[in-house]
Design an enzyme around this catalytic site. Structure first.
Site, PDB file in Angstrom:
ATOM      1  N   CYS A  28      25.067 -17.027  17.613  1.00  0.00           N
ATOM      2  CA  CYS A  28      24.909 -15.577  17.510  1.00  0.00           C
ATOM      3  C   CYS A  28      24.040 -15.201  16.305  1.00  0.00           C
ATOM      4  O   CYS A  28      24.397 -15.500  15.164  1.00  0.00           O
ATOM      5  CB  CYS A  28      26.317 -14.975  17.413  1.00  0.00           C
ATOM      6  SG  CYS A  28      26.421 -13.362  16.668  1.00  0.00           S
ATOM      7  N   CYS A  31      25.676 -12.924  13.700  1.00  0.00           N
ATOM      8  CA  CYS A  31      26.710 -13.700  12.990  1.00  0.00           C
ATOM      9  C   CYS A  31      26.076 -14.495  11.851  1.00  0.00           C
ATOM     10  O   CYS A  31      26.641 -14.591  10.763  1.00  0.00           O
ATOM     11  CB  CYS A  31      27.420 -14.674  13.936  1.00  0.00           C
ATOM     12  SG  CYS A  31      28.276 -13.883  15.303  1.00  0.00           S
TER      13      CYS A  31
END
Length: 102
Positions: A28, A31
């Site tokens: 991600c 992230c």
């Protein structure tokens, strides 16, 4: 220092005091951007633990807490969920999220 939790130690790590849990995934993008922000916060603050949970390694935890998107930050107080927010946020926003919900 950031701590990493999994299904076997999660309750122990979130059971006492104020704990911010970052549900994340290695693939991600947001992230990855959030990681250094949380790392910085963890070194700044002793009053809160910051714990990371990889949703791909701990799918049951992600399911249990209804994580639909990553990153999702969940604030625990003595083992109970008190607030949740999703998406990348700058340090100031995360700080405010914690202060507003502790």
């Amino acid at each position: 220092m950031l701590k990493h939790a999994n299904e076997s130690n999660f309750n122990e790590m979130t059971g006492k005091g104020l704990v911010l849990v970052d549900f994340f995934a290695t693939w991600c993008g947001p992230c990855k951007m959030l990681g250094p922000v949380l790392e910085d916060m963890a070194s700044d603050r002793d009053s809160i633990d910051i714990v990371k949970v990889d949703i791909d390694e701990s799918m049951n935890l992600a399911r249990q807490y209804g994580i639909m998107s990553v990153p999702t930050l969940v604030l625990f107080k003595d083992g109970q969920v008190v607030a949740q927010t999703s998406g990348f946020q700058p340090k100031e926003s995360i700080q405010q999220f914690i202060d507003n919900n502790k």
